[in-house]
Scaffold this motif. Structure first.
Motif, PDB file in Angstrom:
ATOM      1  N   ASN A  26       0.887  -1.137   0.075  1.00  0.00           N
ATOM      2  CA  ASN A  26      -0.048  -0.085  -0.014  1.00  0.00           C
ATOM      3  C   ASN A  26       0.802   1.144  -0.002  1.00  0.00           C
ATOM      4  O   ASN A  26       0.269   2.046   0.542  1.00  0.00           O
ATOM      5  CB  ASN A  26      -1.003  -0.002   1.046  1.00  0.00           C
ATOM      6  N   GLY A  27       2.128   1.137  -0.363  1.00  0.00           N
ATOM      7  CA  GLY A  27       3.024   2.278  -0.655  1.00  0.00           C
ATOM      8  C   GLY A  27       4.266   2.092   0.202  1.00  0.00           C
ATOM      9  O   GLY A  27       5.282   2.552   0.040  1.00  0.00           O
ATOM     10  N   GLY A  28       3.920   1.279   1.249  1.00  0.00           N
ATOM     11  CA  GLY A  28       5.137   0.873   2.298  1.00  0.00           C
ATOM     12  C   GLY A  28       5.829  -0.506   1.955  1.00  0.00           C
ATOM     13  O   GLY A  28       5.402  -0.987   0.710  1.00  0.00           O
ATOM     14  N   ARG A  29       6.625  -0.988   2.867  1.00  0.00           N
ATOM     15  CA  ARG A  29       7.093  -2.188   2.791  1.00  0.00           C
ATOM     16  C   ARG A  29       6.068  -3.238   2.796  1.00  0.00           C
ATOM     17  O   ARG A  29       5.356  -3.114   3.985  1.00  0.00           O
ATOM     18  CB  ARG A  29       8.038  -2.289   3.786  1.00  0.00           C
ATOM     19  N   PRO A  30       5.794  -4.319   2.026  1.00  0.00           N
ATOM     20  CA  PRO A  30       4.764  -5.161   2.098  1.00  0.00           C
ATOM     21  C   PRO A  30       5.169  -5.939   2.996  1.00  0.00           C
ATOM     22  O   PRO A  30       6.125  -6.708   3.634  1.00  0.00           O
ATOM     23  CB  PRO A  30       4.913  -6.082   0.736  1.00  0.00           C
TER      24      PRO A  30
END
Length: 302
Positions: A26-30
């Motif tokens: 979602n934009g960060g580290r999965p």
């Protein structure tokens, strides 16, 4: 967070938890996803039975979610401790990481010791302690009717707690019953609850067996048994099982109960000819529960 992370690492190292795929970013580290490994270990369940002159062993191997891996029934010449121990040993050798064993017995079990039982060679045998000393596993031994009624009740998925009973009228053996009272399995102080052949019928248990061999003798015994159960636990329904429980006798039994029980208090009474699924469901459930922490929240009385 740190504590949870450490616990998760330990579960991963033992194999009790498995890594799956990454979450969508979602934009960060999965984030990594995990799932419980249902096949991390197994439980063994053994249904010991005698009916109509035949002795049989039914075993089921289940994973930790209760999914049956294999199930098999064998007719055997006789059943004693050695036969049971040999079957368990063979299954442990095949499936390896077994954590618990559950055994259903047609009789009374108190602290792992067999008391009153339809299988004579098991009477007085400390089956639980013997098997625990041999395999050092969780050993659960329960009355067959307790297991059947528990499995039956769980499979009904009632919206609220109910009272329910199963009465077994086998051929050439003593009757027995299992009770759920307000959603809880009733075992009694020494797990003797359900031994309905000990009700005061003004005849010996051996005379009960003789009388049950014909319809005219069986129906009055069934009526007295069921009437007693209705008056004591007031169940929503009663299932009749065993070779003597026939649909053609259901009206006679129901009308016989009406002579003493008012109509508004009569439960649904029905015949369930095959309860193997319910029995095994109950056996698997109690065996899995033996692996959980036995904690309950109770209301403190002032």
């Amino acid at each position: 967070m740190a504590t949870c992370g450490n616990i998760l690492k330990e579960l991963l190292q033992t194999g009790e938890v498995l890594e799956t795929e990454l979450e969508e970013s979602n934009g960060g580290r999965p984030a990594m996803r995990y799932k419980y490994n249902a096949d991390y270990s197994y439980i063994l369940c053994l249904n010991v039975k005698t009916e109509g002159g035949l002795d049989s062993l039914t075993y089921a191997v289940s994973n930790l979610l209760g999914d049956v891996i294999v199930e098999k029934t064998s007719i055997v010449p006789y059943i004693d401790y050695e036969v049971i121990e040999k079957q368990i040993g063979e299954l442990i050798n095949i499936y390896g990481n077994v954590k618990a064993v559950g055994i259903g017995i047609p009789g009374v079990v108190h602290q792992g010791v067999i008391g009153v039982c339809d299988i004579d060679p098991l009477i007085g045998i400390p089956l639980g302690p013997l098997l625990y000393n041999k395999y050092e596993l969780e050993i659960t031994i329960e009355n067959d009717m307790h297991l059947t009624v528990y499995g039956f009740y769980k499979m009904q998925n009632y919206d609220e707690d109910k009272s329910f009973a199963i009465v077994n009228f086998p051929k050439d053996n003593f009757s027995g019953a299992g009770f759920i009272v307000d959603g809880h399995l009733l075992k009694g102080n020494t797990k003797f609850a359900g031994e309905v052949s000990f009700l005061p019928f003004d005849m010996t248990r051996e005379e009960q067996l003789k009388q049950s061999k014909n319809t005219q003798g069986f129906v009055p015994l069934a009526v007295k048994t069921i009437t007693s159960i209705i008056a004591i636990i007031d169940p929503v329904s009663i299932a009749l099982t065993g070779e003597l429980s026939k649909l053609t006798l259901l009206d006679d039994i129901y009308n016989g109960c009406l002579k003493d029980i008012p109509q508004e208090h009569m439960p649904e009474i029905f015949v369930k000819s095959d309860t193997n699924d319910e029995y095994m469901n109950g056996l698997i459930s109690v065996t899995l529960e033996s692996l959980t922490y036995n904690l309950q929240l109770v209301e403190k009385r002032k």
